[in-house]
Scaffold this motif. Structure first.
Motif, PDB file in Angstrom:
ATOM      1  N   TYR A 197      -5.063  -1.076  -8.621  1.00  0.00           N
ATOM      2  CA  TYR A 197      -5.048  -0.737  -7.206  1.00  0.00           C
ATOM      3  C   TYR A 197      -3.962  -0.827  -6.565  1.00  0.00           C
ATOM      4  CZ  TYR A 197      -5.686  -2.029  -2.248  1.00  0.00           C
ATOM      5  OH  TYR A 197      -5.286  -2.023  -1.075  1.00  0.00           O
ATOM      6  N   MET A 198      -2.923  -1.534  -6.882  1.00  0.00           N
ATOM      7  CA  MET A 198      -1.670  -1.608  -6.385  1.00  0.00           C
ATOM      8  C   MET A 198      -0.836  -0.415  -6.707  1.00  0.00           C
ATOM      9  SD  MET A 198      -1.318  -4.270  -4.348  1.00  0.00           S
ATOM     10  CE  MET A 198       0.254  -4.831  -4.033  1.00  0.00           C
ATOM     11  N   GLU A 199      -0.844  -0.088  -8.058  1.00  0.00           N
ATOM     12  CA  GLU A 199      -0.152   1.078  -8.183  1.00  0.00           C
ATOM     13  C   GLU A 199      -0.509   2.502  -8.049  1.00  0.00           C
ATOM     14  OE1 GLU A 199       0.532   0.673 -12.556  1.00  0.00           O
ATOM     15  OE2 GLU A 199       1.870  -1.100 -12.259  1.00  0.00           O
ATOM     16  N   THR A 200      -1.905   2.288  -7.900  1.00  0.00           N
ATOM     17  CA  THR A 200      -2.560   3.614  -7.361  1.00  0.00           C
ATOM     18  C   THR A 200      -2.397   3.908  -5.929  1.00  0.00           C
ATOM     19  OG1 THR A 200      -4.290   3.568  -9.156  1.00  0.00           O
ATOM     20  CG2 THR A 200      -4.835   5.017  -7.347  1.00  0.00           C
ATOM     21  N   GLU A 206       9.619   2.173  -4.710  1.00  0.00           N
ATOM     22  CA  GLU A 206      10.509   2.481  -6.205  1.00  0.00           C
ATOM     23  C   GLU A 206       9.374   3.352  -6.931  1.00  0.00           C
ATOM     24  OE1 GLU A 206      10.906  -1.629  -7.584  1.00  0.00           O
ATOM     25  OE2 GLU A 206      12.478  -2.029  -6.324  1.00  0.00           O
ATOM     26  N   TYR A 207       8.434   3.615  -6.537  1.00  0.00           N
ATOM     27  CA  TYR A 207       7.305   4.323  -7.212  1.00  0.00           C
ATOM     28  C   TYR A 207       7.867   5.700  -7.447  1.00  0.00           C
ATOM     29  CZ  TYR A 207       3.992   0.794  -6.513  1.00  0.00           C
ATOM     30  OH  TYR A 207       3.114  -0.396  -6.554  1.00  0.00           O
ATOM     31  N   ALA A 250       1.278   7.396   8.027  1.00  0.00           N
ATOM     32  CA  ALA A 250      -0.009   7.198   7.126  1.00  0.00           C
ATOM     33  C   ALA A 250       0.874   6.371   5.916  1.00  0.00           C
ATOM     34  CB  ALA A 250      -0.275   8.523   6.315  1.00  0.00           C
ATOM     35  N   ASN A 251       0.001   5.436   5.554  1.00  0.00           N
ATOM     36  CA  ASN A 251       0.445   4.849   4.209  1.00  0.00           C
ATOM     37  C   ASN A 251       0.268   5.830   3.018  1.00  0.00           C
ATOM     38  OD1 ASN A 251       0.643   2.429   5.676  1.00  0.00           O
ATOM     39  ND2 ASN A 251      -1.568   2.178   5.791  1.00  0.00           N
ATOM     40  N   PRO A 252       0.894   5.501   1.969  1.00  0.00           N
ATOM     41  CA  PRO A 252       0.937   6.234   0.599  1.00  0.00           C
ATOM     42  C   PRO A 252      -0.466   6.676   0.239  1.00  0.00           C
ATOM     43  CG  PRO A 252       2.899   4.996   0.518  1.00  0.00           C
ATOM     44  CD  PRO A 252       2.083   4.526   1.798  1.00  0.00           C
ATOM     45  N   SER A 253      -1.341   5.722   0.185  1.00  0.00           N
ATOM     46  CA  SER A 253      -2.737   5.712  -0.556  1.00  0.00           C
ATOM     47  C   SER A 253      -3.524   6.877   0.379  1.00  0.00           C
ATOM     48  CB  SER A 253      -3.288   4.395  -0.340  1.00  0.00           C
ATOM     49  OG  SER A 253      -3.647   3.916   0.981  1.00  0.00           O
ATOM     50  N   GLU A 254      -3.161   7.232   1.654  1.00  0.00           N
ATOM     51  CA  GLU A 254      -4.071   7.903   2.495  1.00  0.00           C
ATOM     52  C   GLU A 254      -3.680   9.464   2.188  1.00  0.00           C
ATOM     53  OE1 GLU A 254      -4.996   5.689   6.605  1.00  0.00           O
ATOM     54  OE2 GLU A 254      -2.829   5.760   6.130  1.00  0.00           O
ATOM     55  N   ASP A 296      12.321   9.541  -3.869  1.00  0.00           N
ATOM     56  CA  ASP A 296      13.375  10.257  -2.995  1.00  0.00           C
ATOM     57  C   ASP A 296      13.187  10.412  -1.510  1.00  0.00           C
ATOM     58  OD1 ASP A 296      14.339  10.736  -5.503  1.00  0.00           O
ATOM     59  OD2 ASP A 296      12.929  12.409  -5.884  1.00  0.00           O
ATOM     60  N   VAL A 297      12.190   9.763  -0.880  1.00  0.00           N
ATOM     61  CA  VAL A 297      11.720   9.773   0.369  1.00  0.00           C
ATOM     62  C   VAL A 297      12.768   8.782   1.266  1.00  0.00           C
ATOM     63  CG1 VAL A 297      10.213   9.473   2.062  1.00  0.00           C
ATOM     64  CG2 VAL A 297       9.350  10.387  -0.065  1.00  0.00           C
TER      65      VAL A 297
END
Length: 283
Positions: A249-252, A194-195, A168-172, A200-201
């Protein structure tokens, strides 16, 4: 805004966010319509019927390229008008928090010992299938693939215990991760996110799995539109990228910022197609 995938997945989130962000810069109301089916093939094929009509946009991603490379579909990316690459994101290998797996290496080791069910969203030749296939080829293993129409359905199956591992992508999955329902084992990439929530992943490369994959997201217009219409949507997209809505949008969604427009986006798609074809051939 046409979204060629089911509601709830990364493509749907992308399309809705971009549509909402374009409304204030264009002064237009942009509705969103899901035209899902066959891992995106239905929506992209239907989009051919809008040829010459600048009143439509489509929220595109990697399926635009891999469907034409792996299936007998009536479209190619050159049938459409590239407008904007919004950015890109890398996929994470995910499992329920209670899973015995704590790394991607654990998953590979388990697959070597026995049957491991993995959720494949989009289609049997979609992004998930390609990435799992590259891992199989790299590590000399075989997964039992269980297909789902969308990322949302795959995540539901994973949480329901119907499959062992998903992508999955992070947003999902960020919401499920924050709620303690899911955990990310690794990012299918050479470098970490970098978020703060994802830093830590570890990456596949860190874990000794020589596989990386990045998915782009963007918008395309129908083919055959006028140069004036093309430049209108490019200018609107550039204004969107300069707006707070784009940053939000990008950061969320924890995406990597890398916007491209018009001919630059087309050149990117041309190279992406060559790179993806090489990966599929290797597989």
């Amino acid at each position: 805004m046409v979204v060629p995938m089911s509601p709830g997945g990364g493509s749907d989130m992308s399309g809705r966010s971009i549509a909402a962000g374009l409304e204030p810069v264009t002064g237009k109301t942009i509705t969103v319509e899901n035209q899902e089916g066959a891992g995106g093939a239905v929506g992209y094929s239907n989009y051919l019927t809008y040829n010459g009509d600048p009143g439509y946009l489509l929220a595109t991603e990697t399926a635009l390229i891999n469907l034409a490379l792996t299936q007998d579909v009536p479209f190619h990316w050159t049938d459409f008008t590239p407008i904007m690459k919004v950015g890109q994101d890398s996929t994470m290998m995910i499992v329920p928090t209670a899973s015995e797996f704590n790394s991607c290496t654990d998953v590979v080791d388990a697959a070597k010992e026995g049957t491991l069910k993995v959720a494949v969203s989009g289609s049997v030749t979609g992004n998930d299938a390609i990435q799992f296939g590259l891992i199989e080829q790299s590590e000399g293993i075989t997964f039992q693939r269980v297909p789902y129409e969308s990322g949302g359905e795959a995540i539901a199956a994973l949480l329901g215990g119907h499959v062992d591992v998903g992508l999955a992508n992070p947003s999902e999955v960020l919401g499920q991760m924050e709620a303690g329902e899911m955990k990310a084992l690794c990012v299918i990439a050479a470098e970490r996110y970098e978020y703060e929530a994802l830093k830590d992943v570890p990456t596949t490369v860190e874990e000794g799995i020589d596989v990386t994959f990045a998915q782009f997201r963007g918008i395309i217009a129908p083919g055959g539109i006028s140069d004036e219409a093309k430049e209108y949507w490019i200018a609107a997209s550039q204004a969107y990228v300069d707006s707070p809505a784009y940053t939000e949008y990008m950061e969320t969604n924890m995406m990597q910022k890398d916007p491209l427009f018009g001919d630059d986006f087309a050149a990117y798609l041309e190279q992406y197609e060559k790179d993806l074809e090489a990966g599929i051939t290797t597989e």
